[in-house]
Write a protein that holds these residues in place. Structure first.
Motif, PDB file in Angstrom:
ATOM      1  N   GLY A 159       0.801  -1.222   0.000  1.00  0.00           N
ATOM      2  CA  GLY A 159       0.000   0.000   0.000  1.00  0.00           C
ATOM      3  C   GLY A 159       0.831   1.267   0.000  1.00  0.00           C
ATOM      4  O   GLY A 159       0.293   2.370  -0.013  1.00  0.00           O
ATOM      5  N   ALA A 160       2.149   1.124   0.042  1.00  0.00           N
ATOM      6  CA  ALA A 160       3.039   2.288   0.057  1.00  0.00           C
ATOM      7  C   ALA A 160       4.401   1.860  -0.453  1.00  0.00           C
ATOM      8  O   ALA A 160       4.710   0.670  -0.516  1.00  0.00           O
ATOM      9  CB  ALA A 160       3.161   2.853   1.471  1.00  0.00           C
ATOM     10  N   SER A 161       5.218   2.847  -0.814  1.00  0.00           N
ATOM     11  CA  SER A 161       6.565   2.549  -1.293  1.00  0.00           C
ATOM     12  C   SER A 161       7.433   3.790  -1.201  1.00  0.00           C
ATOM     13  O   SER A 161       6.936   4.920  -1.290  1.00  0.00           O
ATOM     14  CB  SER A 161       6.528   2.069  -2.749  1.00  0.00           C
ATOM     15  OG  SER A 161       7.842   1.906  -3.265  1.00  0.00           O
ATOM     16  N   GLU A 162       8.729   3.573  -0.992  1.00  0.00           N
ATOM     17  CA  GLU A 162       9.676   4.683  -1.035  1.00  0.00           C
ATOM     18  C   GLU A 162       9.985   5.103  -2.467  1.00  0.00           C
ATOM     19  O   GLU A 162      10.579   6.150  -2.699  1.00  0.00           O
ATOM     20  CB  GLU A 162      10.987   4.285  -0.342  1.00  0.00           C
ATOM     21  CG  GLU A 162      10.952   4.454   1.166  1.00  0.00           C
ATOM     22  CD  GLU A 162      10.026   3.435   1.822  1.00  0.00           C
ATOM     23  OE1 GLU A 162       8.939   3.833   2.286  1.00  0.00           O
ATOM     24  OE2 GLU A 162      10.378   2.252   1.880  1.00  0.00           O
ATOM     25  N   VAL A 163       9.596   4.277  -3.433  1.00  0.00           N
ATOM     26  CA  VAL A 163       9.829   4.581  -4.841  1.00  0.00           C
ATOM     27  C   VAL A 163       8.590   5.253  -5.415  1.00  0.00           C
ATOM     28  O   VAL A 163       7.488   4.699  -5.373  1.00  0.00           O
ATOM     29  CB  VAL A 163      10.138   3.298  -5.639  1.00  0.00           C
ATOM     30  CG1 VAL A 163      10.339   3.618  -7.115  1.00  0.00           C
ATOM     31  CG2 VAL A 163      11.370   2.613  -5.073  1.00  0.00           C
ATOM     32  N   ALA A 164       8.763   6.432  -5.955  1.00  0.00           N
ATOM     33  CA  ALA A 164       7.644   7.187  -6.505  1.00  0.00           C
ATOM     34  C   ALA A 164       6.912   6.390  -7.575  1.00  0.00           C
ATOM     35  O   ALA A 164       7.533   5.874  -8.509  1.00  0.00           O
ATOM     36  CB  ALA A 164       8.137   8.515  -7.086  1.00  0.00           C
ATOM     37  N   GLY A 165       5.611   6.261  -7.439  1.00  0.00           N
ATOM     38  CA  GLY A 165       4.787   5.597  -8.431  1.00  0.00           C
ATOM     39  C   GLY A 165       4.685   4.091  -8.289  1.00  0.00           C
ATOM     40  O   GLY A 165       3.840   3.458  -8.940  1.00  0.00           O
ATOM     41  N   ARG A 166       5.516   3.478  -7.429  1.00  0.00           N
ATOM     42  CA  ARG A 166       5.506   2.010  -7.354  1.00  0.00           C
ATOM     43  C   ARG A 166       4.213   1.468  -6.737  1.00  0.00           C
ATOM     44  O   ARG A 166       3.661   0.478  -7.226  1.00  0.00           O
ATOM     45  CB  ARG A 166       6.706   1.490  -6.579  1.00  0.00           C
ATOM     46  CG  ARG A 166       6.705  -0.046  -6.477  1.00  0.00           C
ATOM     47  CD  ARG A 166       7.947  -0.587  -5.817  1.00  0.00           C
ATOM     48  NE  ARG A 166       9.111  -0.431  -6.669  1.00  0.00           N
ATOM     49  CZ  ARG A 166      10.363  -0.568  -6.256  1.00  0.00           C
ATOM     50  NH1 ARG A 166      10.608  -0.827  -4.975  1.00  0.00           N
ATOM     51  NH2 ARG A 166      11.372  -0.428  -7.108  1.00  0.00           N
ATOM     52  N   ALA A 167       3.738   2.089  -5.668  1.00  0.00           N
ATOM     53  CA  ALA A 167       2.512   1.603  -5.021  1.00  0.00           C
ATOM     54  C   ALA A 167       1.341   1.637  -6.002  1.00  0.00           C
ATOM     55  O   ALA A 167       0.542   0.697  -6.068  1.00  0.00           O
ATOM     56  CB  ALA A 167       2.202   2.434  -3.784  1.00  0.00           C
ATOM     57  N   ALA A 168       1.261   2.704  -6.777  1.00  0.00           N
ATOM     58  CA  ALA A 168       0.184   2.817  -7.768  1.00  0.00           C
ATOM     59  C   ALA A 168       0.359   1.779  -8.870  1.00  0.00           C
ATOM     60  O   ALA A 168      -0.626   1.196  -9.349  1.00  0.00           O
ATOM     61  CB  ALA A 168       0.177   4.227  -8.366  1.00  0.00           C
ATOM     62  N   ALA A 169       1.607   1.537  -9.262  1.00  0.00           N
ATOM     63  CA  ALA A 169       1.874   0.544 -10.307  1.00  0.00           C
ATOM     64  C   ALA A 169       1.483  -0.856  -9.840  1.00  0.00           C
ATOM     65  O   ALA A 169       0.930  -1.651 -10.612  1.00  0.00           O
ATOM     66  CB  ALA A 169       3.344   0.585 -10.703  1.00  0.00           C
ATOM     67  N   LEU A 196      13.487   4.891  16.362  1.00  0.00           N
ATOM     68  CA  LEU A 196      12.472   3.947  15.899  1.00  0.00           C
ATOM     69  C   LEU A 196      12.494   3.869  14.384  1.00  0.00           C
ATOM     70  O   LEU A 196      12.632   4.896  13.707  1.00  0.00           O
ATOM     71  CB  LEU A 196      11.070   4.407  16.311  1.00  0.00           C
ATOM     72  CG  LEU A 196      10.532   4.110  17.714  1.00  0.00           C
ATOM     73  CD1 LEU A 196       9.140   4.725  17.828  1.00  0.00           C
ATOM     74  CD2 LEU A 196      10.498   2.632  17.990  1.00  0.00           C
ATOM     75  N   VAL A 197      12.347   2.643  13.865  1.00  0.00           N
ATOM     76  CA  VAL A 197      12.069   2.450  12.446  1.00  0.00           C
ATOM     77  C   VAL A 197      10.754   1.685  12.376  1.00  0.00           C
ATOM     78  O   VAL A 197      10.687   0.528  12.815  1.00  0.00           O
ATOM     79  CB  VAL A 197      13.174   1.673  11.716  1.00  0.00           C
ATOM     80  CG1 VAL A 197      12.723   1.320  10.301  1.00  0.00           C
ATOM     81  CG2 VAL A 197      14.460   2.498  11.652  1.00  0.00           C
ATOM     82  N   VAL A 198       9.738   2.331  11.887  1.00  0.00           N
ATOM     83  CA  VAL A 198       8.413   1.725  11.793  1.00  0.00           C
ATOM     84  C   VAL A 198       8.135   1.366  10.345  1.00  0.00           C
ATOM     85  O   VAL A 198       8.191   2.222   9.458  1.00  0.00           O
ATOM     86  CB  VAL A 198       7.329   2.680  12.329  1.00  0.00           C
ATOM     87  CG1 VAL A 198       5.942   2.086  12.109  1.00  0.00           C
ATOM     88  CG2 VAL A 198       7.551   2.952  13.811  1.00  0.00           C
ATOM     89  N   ILE A 199       7.844   0.085  10.126  1.00  0.00           N
ATOM     90  CA  ILE A 199       7.574  -0.408   8.771  1.00  0.00           C
ATOM     91  C   ILE A 199       6.068  -0.501   8.564  1.00  0.00           C
ATOM     92  O   ILE A 199       5.358  -1.150   9.338  1.00  0.00           O
ATOM     93  CB  ILE A 199       8.217  -1.796   8.550  1.00  0.00           C
ATOM     94  CG1 ILE A 199       9.714  -1.747   8.869  1.00  0.00           C
ATOM     95  CG2 ILE A 199       8.004  -2.255   7.108  1.00  0.00           C
ATOM     96  CD1 ILE A 199      10.379  -3.105   8.854  1.00  0.00           C
ATOM     97  N   ALA A 200       5.599   0.142   7.518  1.00  0.00           N
ATOM     98  CA  ALA A 200       4.164   0.155   7.230  1.00  0.00           C
ATOM     99  C   ALA A 200       3.798  -1.006   6.316  1.00  0.00           C
ATOM    100  O   ALA A 200       4.303  -1.116   5.208  1.00  0.00           O
ATOM    101  CB  ALA A 200       3.776   1.474   6.563  1.00  0.00           C
ATOM    102  N   TYR A 201       2.933  -1.867   6.810  1.00  0.00           N
ATOM    103  CA  TYR A 201       2.377  -2.940   5.986  1.00  0.00           C
ATOM    104  C   TYR A 201       0.890  -2.655   5.846  1.00  0.00           C
ATOM    105  O   TYR A 201       0.087  -2.967   6.718  1.00  0.00           O
ATOM    106  CB  TYR A 201       2.621  -4.306   6.639  1.00  0.00           C
ATOM    107  CG  TYR A 201       2.061  -5.468   5.852  1.00  0.00           C
ATOM    108  CD1 TYR A 201       2.741  -5.947   4.738  1.00  0.00           C
ATOM    109  CD2 TYR A 201       0.865  -6.073   6.209  1.00  0.00           C
ATOM    110  CE1 TYR A 201       2.239  -7.015   4.001  1.00  0.00           C
ATOM    111  CE2 TYR A 201       0.354  -7.137   5.479  1.00  0.00           C
ATOM    112  CZ  TYR A 201       1.040  -7.601   4.382  1.00  0.00           C
ATOM    113  OH  TYR A 201       0.522  -8.650   3.653  1.00  0.00           O
ATOM    114  N   ASN A 202       0.535  -2.009   4.743  1.00  0.00           N
ATOM    115  CA  ASN A 202      -0.844  -1.593   4.489  1.00  0.00           C
ATOM    116  C   ASN A 202      -1.407  -0.738   5.619  1.00  0.00           C
ATOM    117  O   ASN A 202      -2.596  -0.789   5.936  1.00  0.00           O
ATOM    118  CB  ASN A 202      -1.744  -2.812   4.242  1.00  0.00           C
ATOM    119  CG  ASN A 202      -1.453  -3.466   2.905  1.00  0.00           C
ATOM    120  OD1 ASN A 202      -1.310  -2.787   1.889  1.00  0.00           O
ATOM    121  ND2 ASN A 202      -1.354  -4.784   2.894  1.00  0.00           N
TER     122      ASN A 202
END
Length: 346
Positions: A96-106, A285-291
């Protein structure tokens, strides 16, 4: 007169032997063989990949790829990074998210195969076979376990489908995973799809970026970092999605940090009580978002809950998604974490 194909083939072969009228001279045969070899060399096929003790041979680039869920985006992100999205006929992976622009939408735009998923939110055997894949990707061997209702590697092979388990996934233990495994995944996909040049360019760029960051933070004190998935429960305690081992630690090390809970478990994740977390010094803290659409809110909630942490006093936290896990974008995680841990150095 009708004749089935095997009978017709056998008859033709027999006539050739009797009349010596089929084919040309031995010279023609040699020329034909050389022509075939030249064509194969030009196409790059066949290629063989050793995977979990099995040899997977591909005569051409797969064109009907199914990506299983596996609570990962490593495989689908790797295919997208290599420009292979048009090969995917069904994908079940998403953060549901990505550090790479456009990847989540792709990823969201990819076909899902319109299959009914099982209780593990993945593709059951009959649905998988109905997709007519020629390559199935799974994060671990779990995705090919018949006991879990999945199509086995043997069953898929019988219908002409290759299979691939990602690095460190053969024994379903990702605790030894490193950034090198992300590169291995890229290289294997590059080989299978005959785009090794693209894979090597991505790897070289990542290595260069990570080396530059590591050089900047070299010699700096290594803050103790708590890495966990936001709003996720994996066990019975209050904090059951805390990272202990795996690729996360390699990323932290390259960014000039260390895992505050590395010794809390022998496996990838630790299942910790609130009391254990409270008495541990956490510098960041490093929080990883999974959806999770708002991992930052979760990070801020933890900082308020544990005001004694140096991380709370300095408000030091980073939110990430796909770059923190196996996949083609670990360099982005290294860069972002390094900036939070060592703002002056990076």
């Amino acid at each position: 007169m009708s004749m089935n194909r095997p009978t017709a083939t056998a008859l033709a072969a027999a006539l050739c032997l009797l009349t010596a009228a089929c084919g040309g001279s031995s010279g023609d045969d040699k020329a034909s063989a050389k022509s075939t070899e030249a064509a194969a060399a030009k196409s790059g096929y066949p290629v063989t990949v050793d995977n979990c003790g099995q040899k997977q041979t591909f005569q051409k680039a797969p064109s009907r790829v199914v990506v299983m869920n596996g609570a990962s985006v490593a495989e689908v992100s790797t295919l997208l990074a290599l420009g292979l999205q048009d090969k995917i006929v069904a994908n079940q992976q998403t953060y549901g998210a990505s550090e790479v622009a456009g990847r989540a939408a792709a990823i969201k735009a990819l076909p899902t195969g319109d299959v009914k998923l099982n209780d593990a939110y993945d593709i059951p055997r009959e649905a998988m076979l109905g997709l007519r894949p020629d390559l199935v990707l799974s994060t671990t061997s779990y995705g090919f376990d018949e006991k879990n209702g999945f199509a086995t590697r043997e069953q898929l092979k019988s219908v002409g489908a290759g299979t691939y388990v990602s690095p460190q996934g053969c024994d379903q233990d990702t605790s030894k995973m490193t950034i090198a495994d992300s590169y291995q995944l890229l290289r294997d996909m590059g080989k299978i799809f005959n785009v090794s040049d693209r894979a090597e360019k991505l790897i070289a760029a990542s290595e260069k970026s990570i080396a530059a960051v590591a050089d900047k933070v070299k010699g700096e004190k290594k803050p103790k970092v708590m890495v966990l998935f936001s709003n996720m429960s994996m066990g019975g305690n209050d904090f059951s999605s805390v990272v202990a081992k795996g690729i996360y630690n390699d990323i932290l090390a390259k960014a000039g940090g260390s895992n505050a809970f590395e010794n809390a478990s022998k496996t990838s994740f630790a299942d910790l009580s609130k009391e254990k977390v409270a008495v541990t010094d956490v510098d960041a803290l490093v929080v990883i978002a999974y959806n999770d659409p708002n991992p930052g809110a979760y990070a801020q909630k933890l900082l308020k809950e544990f005001p004694q942490w140096p991380a709370a006093k300095n408000k030091t936290y980073v939110t990430l998604s796909d770059s923190m896990y196996l996949g083609p974008s670990n360099d982005l995680a290294v860069e972002k974490i390094a900036k939070a841990l060592h703002p002056k150095a990076s």
